[in-house]
Design a protein around this motif. Sequence first.
Motif, PDB file in Angstrom:
ATOM      1  N   SER A  61      34.757 -33.656 -12.283  1.00  0.00           N
ATOM      2  CA  SER A  61      33.464 -33.119 -12.723  1.00  0.00           C
ATOM      3  C   SER A  61      33.655 -31.731 -13.309  1.00  0.00           C
ATOM      4  CB  SER A  61      32.485 -33.076 -11.546  1.00  0.00           C
ATOM      5  OG  SER A  61      32.930 -32.184 -10.559  1.00  0.00           O
ATOM      6  N   GLN A  62      34.621 -30.980 -12.768  1.00  0.00           N
ATOM      7  CA  GLN A  62      34.876 -29.617 -13.246  1.00  0.00           C
ATOM      8  C   GLN A  62      35.284 -29.613 -14.725  1.00  0.00           C
ATOM      9  OE1 GLN A  62      37.638 -27.646 -10.683  1.00  0.00           O
ATOM     10  NE2 GLN A  62      37.108 -25.602 -11.405  1.00  0.00           N
TER      11      GLN A  62
ATOM     12  N   ARG B 295      22.709 -22.114 -15.466  1.00  0.00           N
ATOM     13  CA  ARG B 295      21.838 -22.844 -14.537  1.00  0.00           C
ATOM     14  C   ARG B 295      21.901 -24.351 -14.816  1.00  0.00           C
ATOM     15  NH1 ARG B 295      17.897 -23.651 -11.158  1.00  0.00           N
ATOM     16  NH2 ARG B 295      15.936 -24.631 -11.760  1.00  0.00           N
ATOM     17  N   ALA B 296      21.875 -24.712 -16.100  1.00  0.00           N
ATOM     18  CA  ALA B 296      21.939 -26.131 -16.464  1.00  0.00           C
ATOM     19  C   ALA B 296      23.275 -26.736 -16.042  1.00  0.00           C
ATOM     20  CB  ALA B 296      21.739 -26.299 -17.964  1.00  0.00           C
ATOM     21  N   LEU B 297      24.352 -25.989 -16.206  1.00  0.00           N
ATOM     22  CA  LEU B 297      25.673 -26.498 -15.823  1.00  0.00           C
ATOM     23  C   LEU B 297      25.767 -26.679 -14.310  1.00  0.00           C
ATOM     24  CD1 LEU B 297      27.802 -24.363 -18.284  1.00  0.00           C
ATOM     25  CD2 LEU B 297      27.458 -26.830 -18.406  1.00  0.00           C
ATOM     26  N   ASP B 298      25.147 -25.772 -13.569  1.00  0.00           N
ATOM     27  CA  ASP B 298      25.119 -25.912 -12.109  1.00  0.00           C
ATOM     28  C   ASP B 298      24.345 -27.166 -11.717  1.00  0.00           C
ATOM     29  OD1 ASP B 298      26.519 -23.563 -11.897  1.00  0.00           O
ATOM     30  OD2 ASP B 298      24.784 -22.323 -11.389  1.00  0.00           O
ATOM     31  N   MET B 299      23.212 -27.399 -12.415  1.00  0.00           N
ATOM     32  CA  MET B 299      22.396 -28.589 -12.123  1.00  0.00           C
ATOM     33  C   MET B 299      23.145 -29.865 -12.528  1.00  0.00           C
ATOM     34  SD  MET B 299      18.781 -26.987 -13.408  1.00  0.00           S
ATOM     35  CE  MET B 299      17.707 -28.396 -13.166  1.00  0.00           C
ATOM     36  N   LEU B 300      23.878 -29.778 -13.638  1.00  0.00           N
ATOM     37  CA  LEU B 300      24.678 -30.914 -14.088  1.00  0.00           C
ATOM     38  C   LEU B 300      25.728 -31.268 -13.037  1.00  0.00           C
ATOM     39  CD1 LEU B 300      25.637 -32.914 -16.305  1.00  0.00           C
ATOM     40  CD2 LEU B 300      27.052 -31.078 -17.210  1.00  0.00           C
ATOM     41  N   SER B 301      26.373 -30.258 -12.491  1.00  0.00           N
ATOM     42  CA  SER B 301      27.418 -30.485 -11.480  1.00  0.00           C
ATOM     43  C   SER B 301      26.876 -31.268 -10.286  1.00  0.00           C
ATOM     44  CB  SER B 301      27.987 -29.149 -10.982  1.00  0.00           C
ATOM     45  OG  SER B 301      28.609 -28.469 -12.037  1.00  0.00           O
ATOM     46  N   LEU B 302      25.593 -31.028  -9.951  1.00  0.00           N
ATOM     47  CA  LEU B 302      24.993 -31.717  -8.807  1.00  0.00           C
ATOM     48  C   LEU B 302      24.829 -33.216  -9.057  1.00  0.00           C
ATOM     49  CD1 LEU B 302      22.195 -29.146  -7.858  1.00  0.00           C
ATOM     50  CD2 LEU B 302      24.391 -29.507  -6.703  1.00  0.00           C
ATOM     51  N   CYS B 303      24.804 -33.625 -10.330  1.00  0.00           N
ATOM     52  CA  CYS B 303      24.654 -35.056 -10.676  1.00  0.00           C
ATOM     53  C   CYS B 303      25.976 -35.802 -10.571  1.00  0.00           C
ATOM     54  CB  CYS B 303      24.169 -35.202 -12.121  1.00  0.00           C
ATOM     55  SG  CYS B 303      22.568 -34.474 -12.463  1.00  0.00           S
ATOM     56  N   LEU B 304      27.079 -35.064 -10.530  1.00  0.00           N
ATOM     57  CA  LEU B 304      28.397 -35.677 -10.725  1.00  0.00           C
ATOM     58  C   LEU B 304      29.214 -35.693  -9.438  1.00  0.00           C
ATOM     59  CD1 LEU B 304      29.286 -33.721 -14.001  1.00  0.00           C
ATOM     60  CD2 LEU B 304      28.180 -35.961 -13.836  1.00  0.00           C
ATOM     61  N   HIS B 305      29.938 -36.768  -9.240  1.00  0.00           N
ATOM     62  CA  HIS B 305      30.925 -36.834  -8.164  1.00  0.00           C
ATOM     63  C   HIS B 305      32.093 -35.921  -8.542  1.00  0.00           C
ATOM     64  CE1 HIS B 305      33.945 -38.513  -5.428  1.00  0.00           C
ATOM     65  NE2 HIS B 305      32.934 -39.029  -4.756  1.00  0.00           N
TER      66      HIS B 305
ATOM     67  N   LEU C  85      19.871 -40.300 -13.075  1.00  0.00           N
ATOM     68  CA  LEU C  85      20.890 -39.265 -13.327  1.00  0.00           C
ATOM     69  C   LEU C  85      21.186 -39.137 -14.817  1.00  0.00           C
ATOM     70  CD1 LEU C  85      23.197 -40.171 -10.323  1.00  0.00           C
ATOM     71  CD2 LEU C  85      21.985 -38.007 -10.589  1.00  0.00           C
ATOM     72  N   ALA C  86      21.250 -40.280 -15.517  1.00  0.00           N
ATOM     73  CA  ALA C  86      21.503 -40.251 -16.960  1.00  0.00           C
ATOM     74  C   ALA C  86      20.365 -39.523 -17.679  1.00  0.00           C
ATOM     75  CB  ALA C  86      21.642 -41.675 -17.497  1.00  0.00           C
ATOM     76  N   GLU C  87      19.134 -39.820 -17.281  1.00  0.00           N
ATOM     77  CA  GLU C  87      17.967 -39.172 -17.889  1.00  0.00           C
ATOM     78  C   GLU C  87      18.014 -37.663 -17.635  1.00  0.00           C
ATOM     79  OE1 GLU C  87      14.507 -38.634 -19.948  1.00  0.00           O
ATOM     80  OE2 GLU C  87      15.738 -40.439 -19.864  1.00  0.00           O
ATOM     81  N   HIS C  88      18.382 -37.291 -16.424  1.00  0.00           N
ATOM     82  CA  HIS C  88      18.470 -35.873 -16.066  1.00  0.00           C
ATOM     83  C   HIS C  88      19.534 -35.169 -16.904  1.00  0.00           C
ATOM     84  CE1 HIS C  88      17.700 -32.377 -13.725  1.00  0.00           C
ATOM     85  NE2 HIS C  88      18.849 -32.374 -13.094  1.00  0.00           N
ATOM     86  N   MET C  89      20.667 -35.830 -17.121  1.00  0.00           N
ATOM     87  CA  MET C  89      21.727 -35.239 -17.945  1.00  0.00           C
ATOM     88  C   MET C  89      21.248 -35.013 -19.380  1.00  0.00           C
ATOM     89  SD  MET C  89      25.083 -37.284 -16.603  1.00  0.00           S
ATOM     90  CE  MET C  89      26.236 -36.537 -17.745  1.00  0.00           C
ATOM     91  N   CYS C  90      20.518 -36.007 -19.921  1.00  0.00           N
ATOM     92  CA  CYS C  90      19.966 -35.867 -21.271  1.00  0.00           C
ATOM     93  C   CYS C  90      19.026 -34.667 -21.343  1.00  0.00           C
ATOM     94  CB  CYS C  90      19.208 -37.121 -21.682  1.00  0.00           C
ATOM     95  SG  CYS C  90      20.250 -38.562 -21.983  1.00  0.00           S
ATOM     96  N   GLU C  91      18.144 -34.562 -20.337  1.00  0.00           N
ATOM     97  CA  GLU C  91      17.174 -33.458 -20.315  1.00  0.00           C
ATOM     98  C   GLU C  91      17.885 -32.106 -20.221  1.00  0.00           C
ATOM     99  OE1 GLU C  91      14.705 -34.402 -17.004  1.00  0.00           O
ATOM    100  OE2 GLU C  91      13.609 -35.970 -18.076  1.00  0.00           O
ATOM    101  N   LEU C  92      18.910 -32.058 -19.400  1.00  0.00           N
ATOM    102  CA  LEU C  92      19.646 -30.790 -19.242  1.00  0.00           C
ATOM    103  C   LEU C  92      20.307 -30.370 -20.547  1.00  0.00           C
ATOM    104  CD1 LEU C  92      21.394 -31.143 -15.762  1.00  0.00           C
ATOM    105  CD2 LEU C  92      19.623 -29.508 -16.405  1.00  0.00           C
ATOM    106  N   PHE C  93      20.905 -31.333 -21.236  1.00  0.00           N
ATOM    107  CA  PHE C  93      21.595 -31.000 -22.483  1.00  0.00           C
ATOM    108  C   PHE C  93      20.608 -30.451 -23.503  1.00  0.00           C
ATOM    109  CE2 PHE C  93      24.194 -31.135 -26.177  1.00  0.00           C
ATOM    110  CZ  PHE C  93      25.499 -31.101 -25.716  1.00  0.00           C
ATOM    111  N   VAL C  94      19.472 -31.134 -23.637  1.00  0.00           N
ATOM    112  CA  VAL C  94      18.458 -30.711 -24.607  1.00  0.00           C
ATOM    113  C   VAL C  94      17.864 -29.360 -24.215  1.00  0.00           C
ATOM    114  CG1 VAL C  94      16.201 -31.273 -25.590  1.00  0.00           C
ATOM    115  CG2 VAL C  94      17.932 -33.054 -25.353  1.00  0.00           C
ATOM    116  N   SER C  95      17.649 -29.149 -22.909  1.00  0.00           N
ATOM    117  CA  SER C  95      17.026 -27.899 -22.474  1.00  0.00           C
ATOM    118  C   SER C  95      17.911 -26.691 -22.782  1.00  0.00           C
ATOM    119  CB  SER C  95      16.715 -27.938 -20.969  1.00  0.00           C
ATOM    120  OG  SER C  95      17.908 -27.942 -20.212  1.00  0.00           O
ATOM    121  N   VAL C  96      19.222 -26.908 -22.769  1.00  0.00           N
ATOM    122  CA  VAL C  96      20.124 -25.796 -23.089  1.00  0.00           C
ATOM    123  C   VAL C  96      20.218 -25.578 -24.591  1.00  0.00           C
ATOM    124  CG1 VAL C  96      22.514 -24.985 -23.014  1.00  0.00           C
ATOM    125  CG2 VAL C  96      21.480 -25.984 -20.991  1.00  0.00           C
ATOM    126  N   THR C  97      20.372 -26.683 -25.349  1.00  0.00           N
ATOM    127  CA  THR C  97      20.518 -26.517 -26.797  1.00  0.00           C
ATOM    128  C   THR C  97      19.224 -25.997 -27.415  1.00  0.00           C
ATOM    129  OG1 THR C  97      20.015 -28.862 -27.118  1.00  0.00           O
ATOM    130  CG2 THR C  97      22.338 -28.241 -27.094  1.00  0.00           C
TER     131      THR C  97
END
Length: 200
Positions: free
Chosen positions: A66-67, A35-45, A15-27
């Motif tokens: 998470s919101q 889309r990245a924020l929606d995917m990020l939400s799926l990682c979080l309780h 999950l941590a790796e996925h969060m890193c990838e999402l952040f970089v993919s957006v920046t």
Amino acid sequence: GSESEQELCFTAAQLAEHMCELFVSVTSKKVKSQRALDMLSLCLHDDLKVLPLSRQPTEGVWPESSQSFVAQWQLLQTLTTAQMSPKTRIYVQVPQRKDLASFCVDVFPTNNAPGFSPSGVCGDGGAVVVVYRAVDGKITHIWCGDDMGVSERAMTEEQFLDSELFVGNILEVMFESFGARNLEDMVIHFNDYTDIPVAG
């Protein structure tokens, strides 16, 4: 069925790796922000808590859901172009107890951790240690703290696990979650990315 549920049960490190990838993919504009924020939400309780690692109340931004975390990240993504790459990552689990939390610890050097700082979720660019706790495939807690100079030193696994940062702060968080009995069965995977050449 239960098999597919187990397949979807990501560890804290995944999950941590996925969060890193999402952040970089957006920046880097590879993925649209929403889309990245929606995917990020799926990682979080839903009840995600972001807390100071030192337990001392500190000034800063400490989301309690998470919101609010996703909203804060969205703000930061428009402000930064930094890469999100940890210098050191350790992954901790109790293999015999899949029902227990797993942990991932990332040590980020200066200007490598957009979104995280010793003052919580904000882009101040300082070196930071981030501890993620995951249960049932979702991140429930994120602790942020001062890296105590660890990112500036070349450290072996032994030195890291003996450091004040690990023994004094990180282990305490894990002890609360695992308890004394399971702490003995804890398995630690240590990765140091210092000498790996980065492609590109």
